[in-house]
Design an enzyme around this catalytic site. Structure first.
Site, PDB file in Angstrom:
ATOM      1  N   THR A   1      -3.619   0.571  -3.015  1.00  0.00           N
ATOM      2  CA  THR A   1      -3.392  -0.932  -3.022  1.00  0.00           C
ATOM      3  C   THR A   1      -3.359  -1.755  -3.830  1.00  0.00           C
ATOM      4  OG1 THR A   1      -2.935  -2.345  -0.676  1.00  0.00           O
ATOM      5  CG2 THR A   1      -4.814  -1.351  -1.796  1.00  0.00           C
TER       6      THR A   1
ATOM      7  N   GLY B   1       0.502  -0.459   5.556  1.00  0.00           N
ATOM      8  CA  GLY B   1       1.342  -0.946   5.971  1.00  0.00           C
ATOM      9  C   GLY B   1      -0.643  -2.583   6.966  1.00  0.00           C
ATOM     10  N   GLY B   2      -0.689  -2.578   5.721  1.00  0.00           N
ATOM     11  CA  GLY B   2      -2.021  -3.598   6.006  1.00  0.00           C
ATOM     12  C   GLY B   2      -2.718  -3.424   7.122  1.00  0.00           C
TER      13      GLY B   2
ATOM     14  N   SER C   1     -10.972  -3.023   4.424  1.00  0.00           N
ATOM     15  CA  SER C   1     -10.092  -2.544   3.848  1.00  0.00           C
ATOM     16  C   SER C   1      -9.793  -1.911   5.595  1.00  0.00           C
ATOM     17  CB  SER C   1     -10.285  -1.455   2.712  1.00  0.00           C
ATOM     18  OG  SER C   1      -8.219  -0.888   2.903  1.00  0.00           O
ATOM     19  N   SER C   2      -8.210  -1.775   5.527  1.00  0.00           N
ATOM     20  CA  SER C   2      -7.529  -0.917   6.971  1.00  0.00           C
ATOM     21  C   SER C   2      -6.967   0.418   6.313  1.00  0.00           C
ATOM     22  CB  SER C   2      -6.599  -1.885   7.098  1.00  0.00           C
ATOM     23  OG  SER C   2      -6.927  -3.106   7.848  1.00  0.00           O
TER      24      SER C   2
ATOM     25  N   THR D   1       0.894  -0.782   0.278  1.00  0.00           N
ATOM     26  CA  THR D   1      -0.162   0.247  -0.222  1.00  0.00           C
ATOM     27  C   THR D   1       0.824   1.625   0.005  1.00  0.00           C
ATOM     28  OG1 THR D   1      -2.186  -1.402   1.371  1.00  0.00           O
ATOM     29  CG2 THR D   1      -1.856   1.668   0.640  1.00  0.00           C
TER      30      THR D   1
END
Length: 571
Positions: free
Chosen positions: A404, A473-474, A451-452, A386
């Site tokens: 991302t 960063g997931g 999604s984060s 991302t």
């Protein structure tokens, strides 16, 4: 009552009716003084491409298109035209904040068990990420086209020149890209990845300082500039995407119709007061509700007075993070029943904060906010790909965009010079738990994976732009952004210092972070409170952020990457 808390109470009463989650007229913020334009991005070439557009009088959305086109070339491990994005947008004239959801979607023929073996056990992540099933219908290009149709100033065809030239003439491989090319992830061994990054005698992998060309991507950008989004969503490129994703192992089900019918979703921003600001984030399937819940919990502690040198500050941050993640993991997904209001209800937030004791215990369970339905615990794995960037144009419009391809080089499959996403692996592999409870983030046709990504915009009480922030960063994105907000707002660090401050990610039973960046006193203080911090997450954030302080731009880019802050002085 402390003066700041009193001010916050007044802000809440003044601003809640104007938040985008509550039907009410938006404030009018007629701007007569030109804002100082800027671009903050994780790669200098991408930031410069965006600034070049602003120099020509382009809008923030125009510049975002140029930034994304370049990122797809120079940072293909993170984002690209084969992926998806969320854009949070501030209108400089009206003060309205809106969200455009360009998240990928599951193909129409996707099934909830697509990541299960015949015996009902889930695939390993490495098996899934390299499969044809990993790729969702990409959304970033269509999202940017919709935004451009509404907010663009320059012709679409004029926005890809820098990226096309860099692809055709070549660009210098950066140290970070070289490091990831030589890393030992499953995707690094995918044939398309190896072929693209091999050059010279013996086909050695590129090193930092090498020049890398991508004629196929240059040709695609040329067609994208002249044909618009149809260059990706129909015709030869679309056919190649379908063919590539249907190839084994574990071929997917994407069709030309899936690509042709993809549409981004316009969503109302989720806004709540935070300290002296109003924080606006994307609603589900983004995890913006989790970020706000975490910040509202931290507001109820004394973390601001303690500062960054007190181990109790980091302990409070860790425990509040674990409580938030327990809720986020249980309830957030692309479903109508996410209990957003329940999760942010002050009484519920207060009840969660009361669970923070003197020492850390076992992993906390999700709470039961108002409106919650029984749901399975989620076990989704989100790698740390991302990219995030922030742009303000001369009219005061602001783009805060997180974009991302999901994992390192996405699925490892390439079409026309760009990598395809592996966003389908952001779904829960198991659609139900052992008790039969459904996962909020289970696969379904046309559904968007949770999604984060939380591209955030901060406002003043009267609706003016006050700042923006976001990260790569997931699943750690929420922790990275929250840490930086605490550091910049509560501890009054400069934005550059706030982004550089140590990362700490606490989720479930795991306490991970940048161990070597914390002082021995803080590490010992955490151990005394039951937290033995381990390396493993926190080392590869990709934050960009800005606050407007006394009318000046206080911007920063994460020193863990190669980002820059570029400004265009007022004439």
């Amino acid at each position: 009552m402390r003066p700041l808390r009193l001010l916050l109470t007044l802000l809440a009463s003044a601003w809640l009716p104007a938040c985008a989650t509550i039907p009410a007229p938006q404030p009018k913020v007629e701007r007569t003084v030109a804002a100082e334009p800027f671009v903050i991005a994780a790669n200098p070439l991408a930031a410069q491409a965006g600034l070049n557009v602003l120099k020509r009088g382009g809008s923030a959305v125009d510049a975002a298109i140029a930034v994304q086109a370049m990122l797809s070339l120079v940072e293909p491990q993170s984002s690209g035209v084969g992926g998806g994005a969320f854009m949070t947008y501030y209108d400089g004239r009206s003060g309205k904040v809106s969200v455009l959801d360009g998240r990928e979607v599951a193909p129409a023929q996707a099934v909830s068990t697509m990541f299960l073996r015949s015996d009902g056990t889930p695939l390993s992540f490495d098996e899934a990420v390299l499969s044809g099933r990993a790729t969702g219908v990409p959304g970033a290009v269509r999202m940017l086209a919709v935004a451009h149709g509404e907010r663009g100033k320059l012709p679409w065809s004029s926005l890809f020149g820098d990226a096309e030239k860099a692809a055709r003439d070549g660009f210098i491989v950066s140290p970070r890209l070289a490091r990831l090319v030589h890393a030992d992830y499953a995707e690094n061994h995918a044939p398309d990845v190896v072929a693209y990054f091999s050059q010279g005698p013996g086909g050695r992998l590129v090193e930092a300082g090498d020049r890398l060309t991508n004629a196929a991507y240059a040709d695609f950008l040329n067609r994208l500039a002249s044909q618009g989004p149809a260059a990706l969503y129909s015709g030869s490129t679309a056919a190649r995407i379908v063919e590539r994703t249907r190839a084994g192992p574990l071929g997917g089900s994407m069709t030309m119709a899936d690509l042709a019918t993809y549409r981004p979703v316009k969503r109302e921003a989720l806004c709540r007061p935070y300290r002296v600001y109003v924080m606006c984030v994307p609603p589900p399937p983004s995890s913006g509700v989790g970020l706000i819940e975490l910040m509202k919990m931290l507001e109820r502690t004394d973390i601001a007075q303690r500062g960054p040198s007190d181990p109790q500050s980091w302990y409070l941050f860790a425990e509040a993070s674990r409580l938030m993640y327990a809720d986020r993991d249980r309830y957030v997904g692309d479903i109508a029943s996410v209990p957003v209001d329940g999760l942010l209800d002050p009484a519920y937030v207060a009840s969660r904060v009361q669970l923070i004791g003197p020492t850390a215990g076992p992993a906390p369970s999700a709470g039961v906010p108002a409106g919650a339905k029984v749901a399975a615990n989620d076990t989704t794995y989100e790698p740390t790909g991302t990219s995030h960037f922030i742009i303000r144009d001369g009219d005061g419009n602001v783009v805060s965009m997180t974009t991302t391809v999901e994992s390192i080089f996405g699925s490892g499959r390439m079409v026309d010079g760009f990598f395809l996403n592996n966003q389908m692996t952001d779904f829960a592999f198991k659609p139900v738990d052992d008790q039969g409870n459904p996962a909020a983030n289970a696969v379904a046709p046309g559904k968007r994976p949770r999604s984060s990504m939380v591209p955030t915009i901060l406002l003043t009480p009267d609706g003016k732009f006050a700042g923006a922030i976001g990260s790569a960063g997931g699943n750690s994105i929420i922790a990275y952004v929250a840490k930086s907000l605490v550091a910049s707002v509560d501890w009054n660090m400069t934005m550059a210092d706030a982004l550089a401050a140590p990362n700490l990610v606490a989720r479930g039973p795991n306490f991970q972070g940048e161990v070597t960046k914390f002082s021995p006193e803080i590490l010992e203080g955490l151990r005394q409170r039951g937290i033995d911090l381990k390396p493993g997450q926190g080392e590869d954030s990709g934050l960009t952020g800005v606050l407007i302080r006394n009318g000046e731009i206080d911007g920063g880019a994460d020193p863990r990457r190669e980002g820059v802050v570029l400004t265009l002085p007022r004439p």
